[in-house]
Enzyme design. Structure first.
Site, PDB file in Angstrom:
ATOM      1  N   GLY A 132       0.825  -1.196   0.000  1.00  0.00           N
ATOM      2  CA  GLY A 132       0.000   0.000   0.000  1.00  0.00           C
ATOM      3  C   GLY A 132       0.856   1.241   0.000  1.00  0.00           C
ATOM      4  O   GLY A 132       2.071   1.167   0.199  1.00  0.00           O
TER       5      GLY A 132
ATOM      6  N   PRO B 241       2.607   4.850   1.114  1.00  0.00           N
ATOM      7  CA  PRO B 241       3.269   5.202   2.362  1.00  0.00           C
ATOM      8  C   PRO B 241       2.284   5.807   3.362  1.00  0.00           C
ATOM      9  O   PRO B 241       1.351   6.501   2.972  1.00  0.00           O
ATOM     10  CB  PRO B 241       4.296   6.255   1.952  1.00  0.00           C
ATOM     11  CG  PRO B 241       4.382   6.202   0.486  1.00  0.00           C
ATOM     12  CD  PRO B 241       3.144   5.579  -0.029  1.00  0.00           C
TER      13      PRO B 241
ATOM     14  N   THR C 111       0.056   4.421   5.353  1.00  0.00           N
ATOM     15  CA  THR C 111      -1.295   3.887   5.534  1.00  0.00           C
ATOM     16  C   THR C 111      -1.386   2.941   6.721  1.00  0.00           C
ATOM     17  O   THR C 111      -2.422   2.329   6.932  1.00  0.00           O
ATOM     18  CB  THR C 111      -1.755   3.139   4.271  1.00  0.00           C
ATOM     19  OG1 THR C 111      -0.695   2.340   3.798  1.00  0.00           O
ATOM     20  CG2 THR C 111      -2.164   4.114   3.194  1.00  0.00           C
ATOM     21  N   GLY C 112      -0.311   2.798   7.468  1.00  0.00           N
ATOM     22  CA  GLY C 112      -0.399   2.017   8.695  1.00  0.00           C
ATOM     23  C   GLY C 112       0.089   0.591   8.561  1.00  0.00           C
ATOM     24  O   GLY C 112      -0.306  -0.262   9.341  1.00  0.00           O
TER      25      GLY C 112
ATOM     26  N   GLU D 209      -8.776  32.168  -9.004  1.00  0.00           N
ATOM     27  CA  GLU D 209      -9.398  31.213  -8.073  1.00  0.00           C
ATOM     28  C   GLU D 209     -10.913  31.181  -8.234  1.00  0.00           C
ATOM     29  O   GLU D 209     -11.521  30.115  -8.202  1.00  0.00           O
ATOM     30  CB  GLU D 209      -9.020  31.539  -6.621  1.00  0.00           C
ATOM     31  CG  GLU D 209      -7.538  31.393  -6.305  1.00  0.00           C
ATOM     32  CD  GLU D 209      -6.971  30.028  -6.658  1.00  0.00           C
ATOM     33  OE1 GLU D 209      -7.728  29.036  -6.636  1.00  0.00           O
ATOM     34  OE2 GLU D 209      -5.768  29.961  -6.997  1.00  0.00           O
TER      35      GLU D 209
ATOM     36  N   HIS E 212     -11.847  29.004 -11.151  1.00  0.00           N
ATOM     37  CA  HIS E 212     -11.954  27.578 -10.826  1.00  0.00           C
ATOM     38  C   HIS E 212     -13.290  27.288 -10.157  1.00  0.00           C
ATOM     39  O   HIS E 212     -14.011  26.360 -10.543  1.00  0.00           O
ATOM     40  CB  HIS E 212     -10.855  27.170  -9.827  1.00  0.00           C
ATOM     41  CG  HIS E 212      -9.484  27.046 -10.408  1.00  0.00           C
ATOM     42  ND1 HIS E 212      -9.213  26.274 -11.496  1.00  0.00           N
ATOM     43  CD2 HIS E 212      -8.294  27.575 -10.011  1.00  0.00           C
ATOM     44  CE1 HIS E 212      -7.912  26.333 -11.758  1.00  0.00           C
ATOM     45  NE2 HIS E 212      -7.342  27.132 -10.867  1.00  0.00           N
TER      46      HIS E 212
END
Ligand code: ADP
Ligand code: ZN
Length: 604
Positions: free
Chosen positions: A206, A208, A210-211, A428, A431
């Site tokens: 998985g 980096p 993520t436990g 901004e 967007h």
């Protein structure tokens, strides 16, 4: 958990102390001891003593005369040379012994022995004694100072305060998969009776943060067995053979402590595919071979379970992942909305926070964040509360800390010119307006034009309402249009473009390219993959896999997709020109506006 650390410092300390003492002894004490007995006298006294028959022996050197008194073997007298031709005969008459050994100079052999060999012997003896003593103390689990090639695996002893599955929020599938291993470690006989053998190795894959490490520790914690942890890179040493011996050592320790868990983090550092090219690394290959051998070497039911973590499963050597080695793969994915909320709550237990805090909302705002980032967000919120002298973290602390983790801190002293500030405001709002006007785009959460340390001059934060697993073609197109909205607004208002859109351009291009090469959403290529994903868990870079001719066509299609959405964005802005002006002015004045304010003005 109680981690047993190697007492490295005291050992080194003793070594240095002994070394310094020996040197001091050699330099100062020894020479002084040799010279302390010499007494200077004048020639007259020497003559008188000779005539009285008190002199026992004499040594005539080139520049001095040394002699000893009768009955006193300790004191050596010294006097200068005088031109005295009768000296020898006079001495002879008085029965003085001539000698050349009054000062017994240590022989070169003795000198060598005293100043070099003896210290070395003491030094090594002490060292081996100390390290042996420490080995006994630590039950042989730790490596020593001279223990090159020994594994540095930290051993975690059984402890009631260890990490449990409850500490790992979300990741239910991974936990379910691993709980079987816990069950096995509790009671291996249950499995042996039926003849089932546990997988020897489990690969946690998985992105980096993520436990994965946490899950491995939790398995050890739940099963209440020792936990050996080592990073793949620690095996890769400078000298060939060293890493292999570390592997051997690690497995030897593990078998002694079985049942136990061995965790190898970042296994891709050792487990990379072996290739017969020039850049191949002998040391790494030997280490990998040793690892493979060790894994084959022990029976399935010895009670040693190897967990390994990687975020690049595709780069692993196939020999590692074949049945009998790491044959089970547990995906540990980025948390979804519910997972994020749970992780936030788990970590929020460690800090004081306002009971009103809406974790669901924060989890929504932090879409795409990993567990480690969420832990960081909670900590940043607490830090912010301290900075602002609040006794607990509030909703706004959490919201601000998401921005800190995503976009960096506010840049307090960045000074934009007035013209730039207007440009950023229009950009901004561009967007946000394009996003809001396309029904399928996620609504805007917050717009700000306060520069950030990451380099962003402003940004529009969008929020997913629900979990999203599939994206339709229209949704992807709308996203591209939203990304083009900033640049389009600059064009519509100023008739001039700026460098501010570089990140938007990059992201729009990437989306459009994957639509063509991966998702089969182009006119020409039907359901044919034109690119391979190289590492799915680290940014998902792709490598093109097609003829040059096709590459040209792909480029044309990508440009076509982006151009179409760019035009659409400009169209939307032109149709809502008044709202664009009004909103930009509002943002210019307030610098930060919320999604609600934005919608109010838009719908007014
Ligand atoms: P990985 O090994 O996958 O890179 P780690 O296990 O080292 O990630 O996780 C890093 C930190 O992130 C942990 O110490 C923990 O604080 C936090 N974390 C990650 N995932 C979770 C989760 N599912 N639940 C709680 N905390 C998590
Ligand atoms: Zn932009």
């Amino acid at each position: 958990m109680n981690e047993v650390k190697r007492p490295r410092k005291p050992l080194l300390f003793y070594y240095c102390l002994v070394l310094i003492l020996l040197l001091l002894f050699n330099w100062f004490i020894l020479p002084q001891a040799a010279q302390s007995q010499i007494k200077d006298t004048d020639y007259g006294t020497f003559m008188t003593m000779t005539e009285k028959g008190q002199v026992d022996s004499v040594e005539i050197q080139q520049h001095q005369i040394l002699f000893k008194e009768k009955g006193d073997d300790q004191t050596i007298y010294r006097t200068g040379i005088v031109d005295d031709p009768q000296l020898v005969s006079r001495l002879h008459e008085n029965g003085v012994k001539f000698t050349s050994e009054i000062v017994q100079e240590a022989s070169p052999f003795m000198t060598l022995l005293l100043s070099w060999v003896l210290p070395l012997v003491v030094f090594i003896g002490l060292g081996s004694w100390l390290s042996r003593r420490m080995m006994n103390k630590a039950g042989g689990a730790n490596s020593m100072m001279f223990g090159m090639g020994k594994s540095n695996a930290k051993v975690y002893v059984k402890s009631s305060e260890g990490i449990r599955f409850d500490d790992v929020a979300g990741e239910d599938e991974a936990k379910e998969s691993l709980s079987e291993i816990v069950d096995y470690l509790h009671d291996p006989s249950k499995y042996e009776q039926i003849g089932a053998s546990m997988p020897k190795g489990v690969l946690l894959v998985g992105p980096p943060g993520t436990g994965k490490t946490m899950l491995a520790k939790a398995v050890a914690g739940e099963a209440e067995v020792p936990f050996f942890s080592m990073s793949g890179s620690e095996f890769v040493e400078m000298f060939v053979g060293m890493g292999a011996s570390k592997v051997r050592d690690l497995f030897k320790q593990a078998k002694e402590k079985a049942p136990c868990i061995v965790f190898i983090d970042e296994i891709d550092a050792v487990g990379k595919k072996r290739e017969g090219n020039f850049s191949s690394n002998d040391e790494r290959e030997q280490t990998l071979n040793q690892l493979l051998t060790e894994m084959d070497g022990f029976e399935g039911n010895t009670g040693v379970v190897i967990l390994a973590a990687t975020n690049r499963p595709e780069s692993l050597d196939p020999a590692l992942t074949r049945p009998g080695r790491f044959d089970r793969r547990v995906p540990v994915e980025l948390p979804d909305l519910i997972g994020r909320e749970e992780i936030l709550k788990v970590h929020a237990k460690k800090i004081k926070y306002d009971p009103e805090v809406d974790f669901k909302q924060i989890a929504r705002m932090a879409s795409g964040a990993s567990g480690a980032e969420l832990a960081n967000i909670v900590n940043e919120a607490a830090l912010r509360a301290v900075r602002e002298n609040r006794p607990f973290a509030s909703q706004s602390d959490f919201e601000e800390s998401i921005e800190v983790v995503i976009a960096g801190y506010q840049k307090k002293n960045a000074i934009l010119t007035d013209k730039e500030k207007w440009t950023v405001s229009y950009h901004e709002i561009g967007h946000a307006l394009v996003a809001a006007k396309q029904t399928h785009s996620a609504p805007v959460q917050k717009i700000t034009i306060i520069p950030r340390t990451s380099g962003a001059l402003g940004y529009t934060m969008q929020v997913e309402q629900d979990n999203h697993y599939l994206m339709t073609k229209t949704e992807l197109e709308n996203q591209i249009a939203t990304l083009c909205g900033g640049r389009a607004a600059e064009e519509v208002v100023f008739g001039e473009v700026s460098t501010g859109a570089s990140n938007d351009i990059e992201r729009a291009t990437k989306l459009a390219r994957s639509m063509v090469t991966q998702y089969g959403m182009s006119e020409d290529f039907d359901m044919v993959a034109m690119a391979n994903v190289k590492n799915a868990y680290l940014g998902g870079d792709t490598a093109l896999d097609c003829s040059e001719e096709t590459q040209t066509k792909i480029d044309t299609e990508v440009v076509e997709i982006v151009r179409k959405q760019h035009e659409k964005a400009a169209q939307i802005l032109l149709e809502n020109r008044e709202k664009l002006e009004e909103l930009a002015k509002h943002l210019y004045q307030k610098e930060t506006i919320t999604g609600e304010e934005f919608m109010q003005i838009l719908n007014a």
